[in-house]
Design a protein around this motif. Sequence first.
Motif, short mmCIF file in Angstrom:
data_model
loop_
_atom_site.label_atom_id
_atom_site.label_comp_id
_atom_site.label_asym_id
_atom_site.label_seq_id
_atom_site.Cartn_x
_atom_site.Cartn_y
_atom_site.Cartn_z
N TRP A 39 6.34 -9.01 -25.67
CA TRP A 39 4.94 -8.72 -26.17
C TRP A 39 3.66 -9.42 -25.94
CZ3 TRP A 39 2.21 -4.59 -27.28
CH2 TRP A 39 1.07 -4.74 -27.95
N ASP A 40 4.00 -11.02 -26.08
CA ASP A 40 2.95 -11.76 -26.04
C ASP A 40 2.57 -11.71 -24.59
OD1 ASP A 40 1.09 -13.27 -27.74
OD2 ASP A 40 1.61 -14.62 -26.23
N LEU A 41 3.19 -11.15 -23.53
CA LEU A 41 2.85 -11.61 -22.14
C LEU A 41 1.76 -10.35 -21.72
CD1 LEU A 41 6.26 -12.87 -20.92
CD2 LEU A 41 3.94 -13.67 -20.41
N ARG A 42 2.16 -9.18 -22.81
CA ARG A 42 1.36 -8.02 -22.16
C ARG A 42 -0.18 -8.36 -22.13
NH1 ARG A 42 -1.43 -9.23 -25.53
NH2 ARG A 42 -1.91 -8.74 -27.60
N LEU A 43 -0.89 -7.79 -21.16
CA LEU A 43 -2.03 -8.14 -20.73
C LEU A 43 -3.16 -7.00 -21.27
CD1 LEU A 43 -1.06 -9.37 -17.18
CD2 LEU A 43 -2.12 -10.73 -18.91
N SER A 44 -2.95 -5.76 -21.20
CA SER A 44 -3.89 -4.85 -21.05
C SER A 44 -4.28 -4.23 -22.32
CB SER A 44 -3.81 -3.86 -20.04
OG SER A 44 -2.41 -3.17 -20.28
N TRP A 45 -3.64 -4.83 -23.44
CA TRP A 45 -3.86 -4.41 -24.81
C TRP A 45 -5.45 -4.30 -25.39
CZ3 TRP A 45 -1.38 -2.27 -28.99
CH2 TRP A 45 -2.02 -2.50 -30.28
N ASP A 46 -6.07 -5.31 -25.11
CA ASP A 46 -7.55 -5.49 -25.30
C ASP A 46 -8.31 -4.82 -24.05
OD1 ASP A 46 -7.31 -6.68 -27.86
OD2 ASP A 46 -6.99 -8.79 -26.80
N GLU A 47 -8.03 -5.25 -22.94
CA GLU A 47 -8.93 -4.95 -21.69
C GLU A 47 -9.09 -3.50 -21.66
OE1 GLU A 47 -7.22 -9.14 -21.22
OE2 GLU A 47 -6.57 -7.23 -21.80
N GLU A 48 -8.10 -2.72 -21.27
CA GLU A 48 -8.15 -1.50 -21.34
C GLU A 48 -8.92 -0.45 -22.19
OE1 GLU A 48 -4.58 0.59 -19.63
OE2 GLU A 48 -4.34 -0.72 -18.11
N GLY A 79 -1.61 1.92 -9.98
CA GLY A 79 -2.11 1.70 -11.49
C GLY A 79 -3.66 1.96 -11.63
N SER A 80 -4.01 1.85 -13.03
CA SER A 80 -5.37 2.27 -13.33
C SER A 80 -5.63 1.48 -14.48
CB SER A 80 -5.60 3.76 -13.64
OG SER A 80 -6.91 4.09 -14.00
N ASN A 81 -7.01 1.21 -14.82
CA ASN A 81 -7.38 0.58 -15.85
C ASN A 81 -7.97 1.37 -16.86
OD1 ASN A 81 -9.91 1.09 -15.07
ND2 ASN A 81 -10.11 -1.39 -13.91
#
Length: 793
Positions: free
Chosen positions: A182-191, A450-452
């Motif tokens: 979970w801590d490795l996930r990236l797009s939680w904030d960004e997307e 992929g998409s953001n």
Amino acid sequence: MKKLKVAGIVLIVLIAVVLITGLLFVQSLARRGLPDYNERVKLRGITDEVLVFRDAYGIPHIYSQNESDLYRVVGYCMAQDRLWQMDLLRRACTGNLSAIFGEELVETDLLMRSLRMPEKSRIILEDAEDPMVKACLAFADGVNQYIASHMDRLPPEFIILRYKPDKWLPEHSINLVGYMGWDLRLSWDEEVVLDKIRKQFGDAKTKELVSDMVLHKSVVYPGLESTLLSAGNHLRKMGLAVFGGSNNWAVSGKKSVDGMPILANDMHLELNSPGIWYQMHHVVEGALDVTGVVLPGQPFVVAGHNGRIAWGFTNVMVDNVDFYLEKINPDNPHQYELSGKWRDMEVRAEEIEISGGQTVWEDLRFTHRGPIISRFHDVKDSAISMRWIGNDYSNELRSVYLVNRADNWDDFRDAMKTFISVSQNTVYADVDGNIGLYCCAGVPIRKDGGSNTIFPGWTDEYDWQGIVPFDELPHSFNPERGYVSSANNKTAGEDYPHYISHWFFPPTRIDRIREVLEEKDLLSVADFKRMQADQKSKLVESIRPAIMTELGKSDDWSIFEKQILDAFSLWDGILAKSSPEASIFEKFLCQYTENLLLDEMGDELFADFLDSGLLRDYTIQNTVAAGDSLWSDDKNTPDKKETFTDIVRKSFKDTVASLREKHGSNTDKWQWGKIHRLTFGHPLGSVKILDWLFGFNSGPYEVGGSDHTVCPYSYPVNAPFGVTWGASHRHIFSLANWDESLTVIPTGVSGIPASAHYCDQTQLYIENVYHPDYFSRDLVEKNAKYRMIIRGR
């Protein structure tokens, strides 16, 4: 008067007695949980004598005759040093932090429960191979025997927070793997932030803020060998964020002075006390000999070496989270539309216990993709669901168990094929002279790549269609150039058939690593030490010429500004802690981003934007490379249309003015280390009186570097310049002679502040010094400071 004088003296004496008694009581509490490393212990379930040698840093080297005894003692030793940290991580994984910290953590608990880690852990335990399950059971038993025999001698955090640890279960160890994922996930904030920006400003302006893969020219696997913002912030504040960036590389014998591979790894995580890694050496005579770092709460060496191979990790930065805007039935909030029909959500009533005895109930809702997570992002007018790779079946604990025992590349590949939710570029070297690197990751297969963006949830068109098979993931084995390397940079070139991510780190660190690897024909352990300490920035090298060009278009500088400009132009680009120019550069990056974006975004959206440091990095990279930006015009000056040049010039002037105002005109006081400092914070250390009494925090320390240097000391861009991230360990493994390997961690083995080993490696770490990582038994025993004997009861 004499009576008053006597009364005053008596009062002073009484106050002194009370203070001394109080301090003695605090000291007793602080030291109550300290273990005896030399004791003779009897444990149930031990069948043969187990010896534990600890060196001058308290690092345990455990020698046993069988696996059951080994992992029982691993659990016992780990509980000696890290029991409260283990319990804190257990509570984070299961969503039970409110019970000790209060109602402020309710939303965090609900977020963690929405990830359903315990369910997956129980499935893994049911399906897992028998030896791994037995190891987890023995480990849990060792932890629990320590708890049972030390209930009256617990670490001070338990006394301060007025609770006792629950029984450790095998599933708690597996939960930790899910937490790492979970801590490795990236797009939680960004997307989510990008979706807000896109709605307000359109696609063209948003494009300038996301990664331009054309500028990411350095890939992890050149010459590819393949068949083809939020509730989570509380986790960061308590030091429970795990993985960030990392570096790893290995050279083959053709590029080493001793003709054998050398491997280096430093995983970049949040820097807290106690640190996230626990150093250990596990031995089963004639069957297992492995050393490295262990995650507190699970029994196996995560990164390290055995007698045959060495391995280490960097984050792949894979895009393994997608978000979906759901259409909710206006007549039933527990239904969502899918393919033209209303579909029932799974609804779970969660009971959250809060410290003080209060209990609250909250509902969590799930679609077929995953939880509705809108509330955790303060999104009140929409229902957004999340699809995360961590909810798919994977078995990273199996991978680590097997890689501890791997003899060769084939064993290594077989072990790592179940490393899915914790996506890592895993570097490899062996005593036969081979080196390699494998992208061990769960890469989702999507219909259109992929998409953001946030996808429409009322159609299954954007649902995942499986993951890329392990054999088709990028990898490299014995490349002709004689080295492999990764630093969270772009994984593969444009010809790779599967979308992996657009959330890669800019190639600044990898470019510097490879530059140094190419500087000499033959490299040594000493060269690797120099590389891990390197703070020369390729970002400075890449963008300063463009900045200087823009600044050179004007001669409207004060004498002081011209002096600063001249010094900046001549700077060597090394972010040493003694460098004033490093402060100028980093402050300029902050001012440039603010001057470019704040006027249009406004305070709230700009703050959300800064919460993702990657978006700032991409924005700087894209706009400086282009020499222009659609964001340049300042909306606060309607009578003037600002240009990119104006923004650069204003940002430099603002930088000089800000540093001069805060630190004066003597630029010696602008040295980077004076404003860029590191404190190893403890979760309870934010309470000043507790920190004063128990010594929870360590620091501050002046440091150099930044997130774009090989030796990284990173700060949150929304709160510069206090350091929060960096190398969570440094390892250099010599396959010519394991005993010449080196290691250091930022803090120490012990998690008990009163221990001599709480932060006894910190000064070494700050000064880029290592200690030996002895592997042979004769040197382990020769350098042992403590000796514990464990027998059966």
